[in-house]
Design a protein around this motif. Structure first.
Motif, PDB file in Angstrom:
ATOM      1  N   VAL A  29       0.844  -1.200   0.000  1.00 22.75           N
ATOM      2  CA  VAL A  29       0.000   0.000   0.000  1.00 22.75           C
ATOM      3  C   VAL A  29       0.882   1.254   0.000  1.00 22.75           C
ATOM      4  O   VAL A  29       0.648   2.192  -0.759  1.00 22.75           O
ATOM      5  CB  VAL A  29      -0.960  -0.020   1.207  1.00 22.75           C
ATOM      6  N   SER A  30       1.900   1.235   0.827  1.00 23.10           N
ATOM      7  CA  SER A  30       2.804   2.375   0.926  1.00 23.10           C
ATOM      8  C   SER A  30       3.559   2.610  -0.383  1.00 23.10           C
ATOM      9  O   SER A  30       3.712   3.756  -0.821  1.00 23.10           O
ATOM     10  CB  SER A  30       3.792   2.144   2.063  1.00 23.10           C
ATOM     11  N   SER A  31       4.001   1.530  -1.027  1.00 24.17           N
ATOM     12  CA  SER A  31       4.750   1.676  -2.283  1.00 24.17           C
ATOM     13  C   SER A  31       3.879   2.241  -3.399  1.00 24.17           C
ATOM     14  O   SER A  31       4.393   2.767  -4.379  1.00 24.17           O
ATOM     15  CB  SER A  31       5.339   0.335  -2.709  1.00 24.17           C
ATOM     16  N   ARG A  32       2.576   2.153  -3.231  1.00 18.79           N
ATOM     17  CA  ARG A  32       1.653   2.706  -4.222  1.00 18.79           C
ATOM     18  C   ARG A  32       1.192   4.113  -3.848  1.00 18.79           C
ATOM     19  O   ARG A  32       0.213   4.621  -4.368  1.00 18.79           O
ATOM     20  CB  ARG A  32       0.469   1.769  -4.414  1.00 18.79           C
ATOM     21  N   ARG A  33       1.907   4.715  -2.904  1.00 17.33           N
ATOM     22  CA  ARG A  33       1.685   6.114  -2.499  1.00 17.33           C
ATOM     23  C   ARG A  33       0.278   6.355  -1.958  1.00 17.33           C
ATOM     24  O   ARG A  33      -0.342   7.374  -2.233  1.00 17.33           O
ATOM     25  CB  ARG A  33       2.019   7.055  -3.647  1.00 17.33           C
ATOM     26  N   MET A  34      -0.207   5.400  -1.165  1.00 17.83           N
ATOM     27  CA  MET A  34      -1.526   5.551  -0.536  1.00 17.83           C
ATOM     28  C   MET A  34      -1.359   6.228   0.823  1.00 17.83           C
ATOM     29  O   MET A  34      -0.410   5.946   1.546  1.00 17.83           O
ATOM     30  CB  MET A  34      -2.189   4.198  -0.339  1.00 17.83           C
ATOM     31  N   THR A  35      -2.280   7.111   1.143  1.00 16.86           N
ATOM     32  CA  THR A  35      -2.303   7.792   2.430  1.00 16.86           C
ATOM     33  C   THR A  35      -3.648   7.526   3.089  1.00 16.86           C
ATOM     34  O   THR A  35      -4.689   7.610   2.439  1.00 16.86           O
ATOM     35  CB  THR A  35      -2.106   9.312   2.254  1.00 16.86           C
ATOM     36  N   LEU A  36      -3.609   7.221   4.375  1.00 16.39           N
ATOM     37  CA  LEU A  36      -4.823   6.990   5.159  1.00 16.39           C
ATOM     38  C   LEU A  36      -5.096   8.224   6.008  1.00 16.39           C
ATOM     39  O   LEU A  36      -4.249   8.652   6.790  1.00 16.39           O
ATOM     40  CB  LEU A  36      -4.638   5.761   6.064  1.00 16.39           C
ATOM     41  N   TYR A  37      -6.277   8.807   5.818  1.00 19.40           N
ATOM     42  CA  TYR A  37      -6.704   9.953   6.620  1.00 19.40           C
ATOM     43  C   TYR A  37      -7.686   9.459   7.674  1.00 19.40           C
ATOM     44  O   TYR A  37      -8.646   8.754   7.354  1.00 19.40           O
ATOM     45  CB  TYR A  37      -7.377  11.011   5.735  1.00 19.40           C
ATOM     46  N   VAL A  38      -7.414   9.820   8.923  1.00 19.89           N
ATOM     47  CA  VAL A  38      -8.241   9.366  10.050  1.00 19.89           C
ATOM     48  C   VAL A  38      -8.576  10.542  10.952  1.00 19.89           C
ATOM     49  O   VAL A  38      -7.972  11.606  10.866  1.00 19.89           O
ATOM     50  CB  VAL A  38      -7.520   8.269  10.865  1.00 19.89           C
ATOM     51  N   LYS A  39      -9.546  10.313  11.816  1.00 24.49           N
ATOM     52  CA  LYS A  39      -9.947  11.303  12.819  1.00 24.49           C
ATOM     53  C   LYS A  39      -9.898  10.609  14.171  1.00 24.49           C
ATOM     54  O   LYS A  39     -10.313   9.445  14.295  1.00 24.49           O
ATOM     55  CB  LYS A  39     -11.354  11.807  12.510  1.00 24.49           C
ATOM     56  N   ALA A  40      -9.377  11.275  15.164  1.00 28.23           N
ATOM     57  CA  ALA A  40      -9.139  10.667  16.480  1.00 28.23           C
ATOM     58  C   ALA A  40     -10.387  10.039  17.088  1.00 28.23           C
ATOM     59  O   ALA A  40     -10.314   8.969  17.691  1.00 28.23           O
ATOM     60  CB  ALA A  40      -8.548  11.699  17.432  1.00 28.23           C
ATOM     61  N   ASP A  41     -11.538  10.679  16.933  1.00 28.53           N
ATOM     62  CA  ASP A  41     -12.755  10.164  17.572  1.00 28.53           C
ATOM     63  C   ASP A  41     -13.587   9.259  16.657  1.00 28.53           C
ATOM     64  O   ASP A  41     -14.744   8.966  16.945  1.00 28.53           O
ATOM     65  CB  ASP A  41     -13.610  11.319  18.093  1.00 28.53           C
ATOM     66  N   CYS A  42     -12.991   8.784  15.578  1.00 30.74           N
ATOM     67  CA  CYS A  42     -13.694   7.927  14.620  1.00 30.74           C
ATOM     68  C   CYS A  42     -13.458   6.456  14.963  1.00 30.74           C
ATOM     69  O   CYS A  42     -12.327   5.969  14.837  1.00 30.74           O
ATOM     70  CB  CYS A  42     -13.200   8.232  13.207  1.00 30.74           C
ATOM     71  N   PRO A  43     -14.499   5.730  15.382  1.00 37.02           N
ATOM     72  CA  PRO A  43     -14.308   4.316  15.735  1.00 37.02           C
ATOM     73  C   PRO A  43     -13.928   3.453  14.534  1.00 37.02           C
ATOM     74  O   PRO A  43     -13.202   2.465  14.684  1.00 37.02           O
ATOM     75  CB  PRO A  43     -15.653   3.898  16.324  1.00 37.02           C
ATOM     76  N   TYR A  44     -14.384   3.811  13.353  1.00 39.64           N
ATOM     77  CA  TYR A  44     -14.038   3.046  12.155  1.00 39.64           C
ATOM     78  C   TYR A  44     -12.561   3.239  11.790  1.00 39.64           C
ATOM     79  O   TYR A  44     -11.915   2.325  11.307  1.00 39.64           O
ATOM     80  CB  TYR A  44     -14.941   3.424  10.986  1.00 39.64           C
ATOM     81  N   CYS A  45     -12.055   4.441  12.045  1.00 37.47           N
ATOM     82  CA  CYS A  45     -10.633   4.703  11.818  1.00 37.47           C
ATOM     83  C   CYS A  45      -9.797   3.846  12.761  1.00 37.47           C
ATOM     84  O   CYS A  45      -8.797   3.246  12.351  1.00 37.47           O
ATOM     85  CB  CYS A  45     -10.317   6.178  12.057  1.00 37.47           C
ATOM     86  N   ALA A  46     -10.208   3.793  14.016  1.00 37.69           N
ATOM     87  CA  ALA A  46      -9.481   2.988  15.001  1.00 37.69           C
ATOM     88  C   ALA A  46      -9.487   1.517  14.598  1.00 37.69           C
ATOM     89  O   ALA A  46      -8.458   0.841  14.677  1.00 37.69           O
ATOM     90  CB  ALA A  46     -10.096   3.173  16.385  1.00 37.69           C
TER      91      ALA A  46
END
Length: 86
Positions: A29-46
């Motif tokens: 995923v990293s080699s394909r230049r993907m970035t994950l955007y998350v929010k601290a209070d997001c349970p799905y992000c966690a």
């Protein structure tokens, strides 16, 4: 700018994958230049971050304060994956 949104509602816990497999996935995923955007209070992000376990260290993860956060352009759901152009 191609944008890919992955919204994971029910992540498996614990992961059925080995740490080696998760590290390989994170590296891919990293080699394909993907970035994950998350929010601290997001349970799905966690949940999505937890799916990777320690392999999360291989990913570019950006913490967003809100949808208006200037560090998170174009983000309209959390978690949000973006493939950056080459």
């Amino acid at each position: 700018l191609p944008i890919i949104a992955l919204h994971v509602m029910n992540a498996p816990e614990p992961s059925p994958y080995s740490q080696k497999q998760l590290q390989q996935l994170a590296s891919c995923v990293s080699s394909r230049r993907m970035t994950l955007y998350v929010k601290a209070d997001c349970p799905y992000c966690a949940k999505q971050k937890d799916m990777f376990g320690p392999a999360i260290e291989h990913l570019k993860v950006v913490e967003c304060a809100s949808f208006d956060d200037p560090n998170c352009p174009g983000v309209h759901v959390f978690p949000f994956w973006v493939k950056l152009p080459r």
